[in-house]
Motif scaffolding. Structure first.
Motif, PDB file in Angstrom:
ATOM      1  N   ARG A 191       0.837  -1.206   0.000  1.00 23.38           N
ATOM      2  CA  ARG A 191       0.000   0.000   0.000  1.00 23.38           C
ATOM      3  C   ARG A 191       0.869   1.253   0.000  1.00 23.38           C
ATOM      4  O   ARG A 191       0.626   2.205  -0.753  1.00 23.38           O
ATOM      5  CB  ARG A 191      -0.908   0.004   1.223  1.00 23.38           C
ATOM      6  N   GLN A 192       1.899   1.241   0.833  1.00 19.57           N
ATOM      7  CA  GLN A 192       2.789   2.410   0.892  1.00 19.57           C
ATOM      8  C   GLN A 192       3.518   2.600  -0.435  1.00 19.57           C
ATOM      9  O   GLN A 192       3.649   3.716  -0.941  1.00 19.57           O
ATOM     10  CB  GLN A 192       3.801   2.230   2.018  1.00 19.57           C
ATOM     11  N   ARG A 193       3.958   1.488  -1.034  1.00 21.09           N
ATOM     12  CA  ARG A 193       4.685   1.570  -2.301  1.00 21.09           C
ATOM     13  C   ARG A 193       3.785   2.120  -3.395  1.00 21.09           C
ATOM     14  O   ARG A 193       4.184   2.980  -4.191  1.00 21.09           O
ATOM     15  CB  ARG A 193       5.210   0.192  -2.695  1.00 21.09           C
ATOM     16  N   ALA A 209      -9.478   2.917  -5.226  1.00 20.14           N
ATOM     17  CA  ALA A 209      -9.226   1.573  -4.719  1.00 20.14           C
ATOM     18  C   ALA A 209      -8.277   1.621  -3.526  1.00 20.14           C
ATOM     19  O   ALA A 209      -8.434   0.886  -2.549  1.00 20.14           O
ATOM     20  CB  ALA A 209      -8.628   0.701  -5.828  1.00 20.14           C
ATOM     21  N   LEU A 210      -7.295   2.504  -3.616  1.00 19.85           N
ATOM     22  CA  LEU A 210      -6.342   2.636  -2.520  1.00 19.85           C
ATOM     23  C   LEU A 210      -7.031   3.177  -1.275  1.00 19.85           C
ATOM     24  O   LEU A 210      -6.777   2.722  -0.161  1.00 19.85           O
ATOM     25  CB  LEU A 210      -5.205   3.577  -2.939  1.00 19.85           C
ATOM     26  N   ASN A 211      -7.927   4.145  -1.454  1.00 24.29           N
ATOM     27  CA  ASN A 211      -8.632   4.725  -0.309  1.00 24.29           C
ATOM     28  C   ASN A 211      -9.611   3.735   0.322  1.00 24.29           C
ATOM     29  O   ASN A 211      -9.854   3.774   1.525  1.00 24.29           O
ATOM     30  CB  ASN A 211      -9.373   5.994  -0.738  1.00 24.29           C
ATOM     31  N   ARG A 212     -10.206   2.841  -0.508  1.00 24.11           N
ATOM     32  CA  ARG A 212     -11.157   1.862   0.026  1.00 24.11           C
ATOM     33  C   ARG A 212     -10.451   0.695   0.708  1.00 24.11           C
ATOM     34  O   ARG A 212     -11.064  -0.065   1.446  1.00 24.11           O
ATOM     35  CB  ARG A 212     -12.029   1.307  -1.108  1.00 24.11           C
ATOM     36  N   TYR A 213      -9.199   0.540   0.432  1.00 23.59           N
ATOM     37  CA  TYR A 213      -8.445  -0.606   0.934  1.00 23.59           C
ATOM     38  C   TYR A 213      -8.439  -0.641   2.457  1.00 23.59           C
ATOM     39  O   TYR A 213      -8.301   0.359   3.140  1.00 23.59           O
ATOM     40  CB  TYR A 213      -7.001  -0.515   0.434  1.00 23.59           C
ATOM     41  N   SER A 214      -8.638  -1.837   3.042  1.00 22.94           N
ATOM     42  CA  SER A 214      -8.472  -2.019   4.488  1.00 22.94           C
ATOM     43  C   SER A 214      -7.797  -3.352   4.731  1.00 22.94           C
ATOM     44  O   SER A 214      -8.053  -4.337   4.026  1.00 22.94           O
ATOM     45  CB  SER A 214      -9.819  -1.976   5.225  1.00 22.94           C
ATOM     46  N   LYS A 215      -6.979  -3.427   5.732  1.00 28.30           N
ATOM     47  CA  LYS A 215      -6.243  -4.647   6.023  1.00 28.30           C
ATOM     48  C   LYS A 215      -7.195  -5.777   6.395  1.00 28.30           C
ATOM     49  O   LYS A 215      -6.988  -6.933   6.050  1.00 28.30           O
ATOM     50  CB  LYS A 215      -5.248  -4.396   7.162  1.00 28.30           C
ATOM     51  N   ARG A 216      -8.275  -5.442   7.110  1.00 26.04           N
ATOM     52  CA  ARG A 216      -9.209  -6.466   7.547  1.00 26.04           C
ATOM     53  C   ARG A 216      -9.842  -7.173   6.358  1.00 26.04           C
ATOM     54  O   ARG A 216      -9.966  -8.393   6.324  1.00 26.04           O
ATOM     55  CB  ARG A 216     -10.298  -5.826   8.423  1.00 26.04           C
ATOM     56  N   GLU A 217     -10.253  -6.357   5.316  1.00 28.54           N
ATOM     57  CA  GLU A 217     -10.875  -6.954   4.144  1.00 28.54           C
ATOM     58  C   GLU A 217      -9.898  -7.886   3.437  1.00 28.54           C
ATOM     59  O   GLU A 217     -10.259  -9.000   3.042  1.00 28.54           O
ATOM     60  CB  GLU A 217     -11.338  -5.861   3.183  1.00 28.54           C
ATOM     61  N   THR A 233      -1.290 -14.997  -0.988  1.00 27.05           N
ATOM     62  CA  THR A 233      -0.869 -13.604  -0.811  1.00 27.05           C
ATOM     63  C   THR A 233      -0.542 -12.969  -2.156  1.00 27.05           C
ATOM     64  O   THR A 233      -0.919 -11.828  -2.421  1.00 27.05           O
ATOM     65  CB  THR A 233       0.368 -13.541   0.109  1.00 27.05           C
ATOM     66  N   SER A 234       0.146 -13.714  -3.029  1.00 27.07           N
ATOM     67  CA  SER A 234       0.498 -13.181  -4.344  1.00 27.07           C
ATOM     68  C   SER A 234      -0.746 -12.868  -5.148  1.00 27.07           C
ATOM     69  O   SER A 234      -0.825 -11.834  -5.821  1.00 27.07           O
ATOM     70  CB  SER A 234       1.378 -14.179  -5.105  1.00 27.07           C
ATOM     71  N   ARG A 235      -1.738 -13.772  -5.079  1.00 27.95           N
ATOM     72  CA  ARG A 235      -2.967 -13.521  -5.822  1.00 27.95           C
ATOM     73  C   ARG A 235      -3.687 -12.283  -5.297  1.00 27.95           C
ATOM     74  O   ARG A 235      -4.201 -11.472  -6.059  1.00 27.95           O
ATOM     75  CB  ARG A 235      -3.883 -14.743  -5.733  1.00 27.95           C
ATOM     76  N   GLU A 236      -3.699 -12.113  -3.973  1.00 22.62           N
ATOM     77  CA  GLU A 236      -4.372 -10.946  -3.401  1.00 22.62           C
ATOM     78  C   GLU A 236      -3.637  -9.657  -3.761  1.00 22.62           C
ATOM     79  O   GLU A 236      -4.240  -8.669  -4.167  1.00 22.62           O
ATOM     80  CB  GLU A 236      -4.454 -11.100  -1.884  1.00 22.62           C
ATOM     81  N   LEU A 237      -2.310  -9.708  -3.639  1.00 20.86           N
ATOM     82  CA  LEU A 237      -1.531  -8.511  -3.965  1.00 20.86           C
ATOM     83  C   LEU A 237      -1.603  -8.199  -5.461  1.00 20.86           C
ATOM     84  O   LEU A 237      -1.636  -7.040  -5.857  1.00 20.86           O
ATOM     85  CB  LEU A 237      -0.074  -8.698  -3.535  1.00 20.86           C
ATOM     86  N   THR A 238      -1.619  -9.234  -6.277  1.00 21.26           N
ATOM     87  CA  THR A 238      -1.714  -9.014  -7.722  1.00 21.26           C
ATOM     88  C   THR A 238      -3.033  -8.341  -8.075  1.00 21.26           C
ATOM     89  O   THR A 238      -3.081  -7.395  -8.873  1.00 21.26           O
ATOM     90  CB  THR A 238      -1.587 -10.351  -8.470  1.00 21.26           C
ATOM     91  N   ALA A 239      -4.116  -8.815  -7.470  1.00 18.59           N
ATOM     92  CA  ALA A 239      -5.419  -8.193  -7.721  1.00 18.59           C
ATOM     93  C   ALA A 239      -5.430  -6.750  -7.239  1.00 18.59           C
ATOM     94  O   ALA A 239      -5.967  -5.857  -7.888  1.00 18.59           O
ATOM     95  CB  ALA A 239      -6.510  -8.991  -7.024  1.00 18.59           C
ATOM     96  N   TYR A 240      -4.796  -6.522  -6.086  1.00 16.94           N
ATOM     97  CA  TYR A 240      -4.758  -5.166  -5.529  1.00 16.94           C
ATOM     98  C   TYR A 240      -3.927  -4.240  -6.415  1.00 16.94           C
ATOM     99  O   TYR A 240      -4.302  -3.111  -6.719  1.00 16.94           O
ATOM    100  CB  TYR A 240      -4.199  -5.220  -4.116  1.00 16.94           C
ATOM    101  N   ARG A 241      -2.762  -4.750  -6.878  1.00 17.76           N
ATOM    102  CA  ARG A 241      -1.893  -3.928  -7.724  1.00 17.76           C
ATOM    103  C   ARG A 241      -2.559  -3.568  -9.045  1.00 17.76           C
ATOM    104  O   ARG A 241      -2.264  -2.532  -9.633  1.00 17.76           O
ATOM    105  CB  ARG A 241      -0.607  -4.697  -8.042  1.00 17.76           C
ATOM    106  N   ALA A 242      -3.419  -4.444  -9.531  1.00 10.98           N
ATOM    107  CA  ALA A 242      -4.016  -4.223 -10.848  1.00 10.98           C
ATOM    108  C   ALA A 242      -4.751  -2.895 -10.907  1.00 10.98           C
ATOM    109  O   ALA A 242      -4.747  -2.223 -11.943  1.00 10.98           O
ATOM    110  CB  ALA A 242      -4.974  -5.365 -11.184  1.00 10.98           C
ATOM    111  N   HIS A 243      -5.366  -2.479  -9.780  1.00  9.94           N
ATOM    112  CA  HIS A 243      -6.091  -1.206  -9.775  1.00  9.94           C
ATOM    113  C   HIS A 243      -5.149  -0.049 -10.085  1.00  9.94           C
ATOM    114  O   HIS A 243      -5.488   0.849 -10.860  1.00  9.94           O
ATOM    115  CB  HIS A 243      -6.753  -0.979  -8.408  1.00  9.94           C
ATOM    116  N   ALA A 244      -3.963  -0.084  -9.469  1.00  4.99           N
ATOM    117  CA  ALA A 244      -3.018   1.016  -9.704  1.00  4.99           C
ATOM    118  C   ALA A 244      -2.255   0.827 -11.011  1.00  4.99           C
ATOM    119  O   ALA A 244      -1.998   1.780 -11.733  1.00  4.99           O
ATOM    120  CB  ALA A 244      -2.039   1.112  -8.531  1.00  4.99           C
TER     121      ALA A 244
END
Length: 602
Positions: free
Chosen positions: A384-386, A430-438, A547-558
């Motif tokens: 998220r920070q990156r 997407a970054l603003n909606r992001y939460s660690k819990r989700e 974890t890779s799949r989750e991060l990959t999906a998250y990165r796709a937005h940016a």
């Protein structure tokens, strides 16, 4: 072909008209070009058909009008201590003295010989009370074929003098400096001192040493009046006006004027092309820098993905310690329970399995789940920070291009920029909606939750339903089966057979079990260690995959924001390079034409 340009200059005139038209069209396609720039090109096209322009500039009260009167040999122009020239005065040769007005211009005629085949232009004094006068003068400089720069000897190099010299340097106009009002200085020594000062300053500003002629317009005019011829000759000689007329005669003879007339529009056009070319080069540098930044983002993301295993291992250590603790508890359990005195309990598989789960597995799945939550949070926080930094860089690019380069190149760039803006907005949302819990819940709902339970099922299964075989203790299992067989045989043979057969069977098995137990315990602990290590490896791989799949999906937005941006930058860069090539080609053609103009004289 213009009648003003005889052979071989007529052909050069035609070529120059064509080049100026191309320059006008090229500049018109650049949105950074101002209407004033285009007007200058139009002026230069018209300029070629006008008389040679000798333009006089300088601060008010430097004696410009008086100096022009001295060159005319007549008190023709109005002079005074206040600004008197409120418009551009163009003096041309005529049989009679006339005056007519054309907008901001006043066209005057006079029969003075110096005006033959040229226009002598008197501009409003700079630094005047009315700034409009200064604007008129500055805007006329680009039309100059040659400049007479008048400075007052008593306050040479005032601020507006410097501004004018910068303008002259920008257009490359030829200039001679007339240091007027030397009659106010104290002798030759002071005149030399001021002349040397002006020479040094003008050399520094113009990057070449112009001709400097000390003059006195007052003495020159006085030399034209009175009956005392000796005094008049002395004043004329000391005034320096003879040196000015001799310089103009020797420098601006007919063919020299033709060449300068052709050079002036080229110098102005080249100056404008260089200015716009510099702006295009700066914009292209921004684009190439941004493309390089995108490449670095791509490379960084690839390295980031490649390093996912190492990042996971760095955060996985606490989970690995939980598996190690299970292995240690299992080893103690084996040492304590695989004893000859506990053989009855071992045969009771269900009770043994329950004890194993309680002593070895314990609350490990819950602890692993808690550590997984933390690990996921730490990994996603890093990402998220990156990506916050990446999106900040993209937003900076967007703002910079809106300010500096957007619209510079026509075509489909507007749509590309709009797509880029929209993707950046979506990535930021997407970054603003992001939460660690989700994100954590998403991972925990995948195979990781089932894998945590595998710690119970897998390890407990080692001792359930033939677990000794799984432990690798097949020989010990056979001995225990032999004990069961001996007991069964004793029941069939009756009391005597029971005593004999049972004693033999049980005794033999007992000896076998007792002899094999130490080796069995070590083998059981090694097999348990391997099973735990395999389970830990499987768990790590599953965690890495999830974890890779989750991060990959998250990165796709940016990451989606990079595609339209790269398309936009590629299009913009291509357009800027084409413009750069066109401007450079025009400048090259103009340089070659300038060389031809000079060669025509020889």
């Amino acid at each position: 072909m213009s009648e003003r340009f005889p052979a071989p200059y007529g052909r050069l005139y035609d070529a120059e008209i064509g080049l100026l038209a191309q320059a006008r069209e090229a500049l018109a396609r650049l949105e950074g070009t101002t209407p004033e720039d285009l007007a200058k090109i139009e002026d230069m096209i018209a300029h070629l058909d006008q008389l040679f322009m000798l333009v006089v500039v300088g601060e008010f009260n430097s004696g410009k009008s008086s100096l022009i009167n001295a060159l005319l040999g007549d008190d023709y122009l109005e002079t005074g201590i206040l600004p008197t020239t409120a418009r551009i005065n163009i003096l041309q040769q005529g049989s009679m003295k006339t005056k007519r007005f054309e907008g901001e211009l006043a066209v005057l005629t006079h029969p003075a010989p110096i005006l033959e085949n040229l226009s002598l232009v008197d501009t409003p004094g700079t630094n005047a009370v009315f700034r409009e006068h200064e604007r008129l003068a500055r805007e006329f400089v680009h039309r100059s074929d040659f400049v007479l720069f008048v400075m007052s000897a008593t306050h040479a190099f005032a601020e507006t003098d410097r501004l004018y010299l910068e303008l002259i340097r920008e257009y490359g106009t030829k200039v001679v400096i007339l240091l007027n009002q030397i009659d106010l200085l104290n002798g030759d020594a002071e005149i030399k001192q001021v002349t040397d000062f002006v020479a040094a300053q003008s050399q520094q500003m113009l990057r070449f040493q112009p001709v400097i002629i000390p003059v006195s317009a007052r003495w020159a005019l006085e030399s034209q009046r009175g009956a005392n011829l000796v005094r008049r000759r002395k004043l004329h000689e000391e005034s320096g006006i003879g040196k000015v007329t001799a310089f103009l005669r020797d420098t601006l003879y007919a063919e020299a004027r033709l060449r300068e007339k052709l050079h002036t529009p080229l110098r102005v056009a080249q100056s404008l092309l260089q200015q716009r070319g510099g702006a295009v080069a700066r914009q292209l540098a921004v684009v190439e820098s941004d493309l390089s930044s995108l490449g670095q983002i791509d490379s960084s993301d690839q390295l980031h993905r490649a390093a996912m295993g190492a990042r996971l291992d760095a955060h996985f250590e606490p989970i690995a310690r939980l598996f190690a603790s299970m292995n240690e508890r299992g080893a103690r359990f084996i040492d304590e329970n695989l004893q000859i005195r506990n053989l009855g309990q071992i045969v009771n598989w269900s009770a043994f399995q329950a004890r194993f789960e309680q002593a070895v597995v314990a609350d490990a799945p819950q602890q692993i789940g808690q550590r997984v939550d933390r690990l996921i949070g730490e990994l996603l926080a890093e990402d998220r920070q990156r990506w916050q930094q990446t999106l900040g860089a993209l937003r900076g690019m967007l703002e910079r291009h809106q300010d500096e380069t957007l619209g510079t190149v026509t075509g489909d760039l507007t749509g590309s920029m709009e797509a880029f803006e929209e993707n950046v907005r979506q990535a930021e949302q997407a970054l603003n909606r992001y939460s660690k819990r989700e994100a954590t819940d998403s991972l925990r709902n995948t195979q990781l939750s089932a894998l945590a339970d595998t710690a119970v099922i897998g390890l407990s299964g080692l001792v359930g339903g033939g677990g000794l075989v799984i432990f690798g203790l097949s020989e010990l299992a056979e001995a225990l089966v032999g004990m069961k067989a001996g007991a069964a045989a004793s029941a069939l043979l009756g009391p005597v057979g029971w005593a004999i057969g049972g004693a033999v069977a049980l005794g033999g098995a007992w000896v076998m079990v007792n002899r094999r137990l130490p080796r069995a315990r070590e083998k059981a602990k090694e097999n348990l260690r391997q099973q735990v290590a395999a389970l830990q490896g499987t768990f790590r791989e599953a965690l890495l995959d999830a974890t890779s799949r989750e991060l990959t999906a998250y990165r796709a937005h940016a990451a989606e924001a990079l595609l339209p941006l790269r398309r936009y930058l590629d299009q913009l860069g291509g357009g800027l390079r084409r413009q750069q090539g066109e401007l450079a080609a025009l400048q090259g053609e103009m340089e070659r034409l300038s060389a031809e103009i000079e060669q025509a004289a020889s």
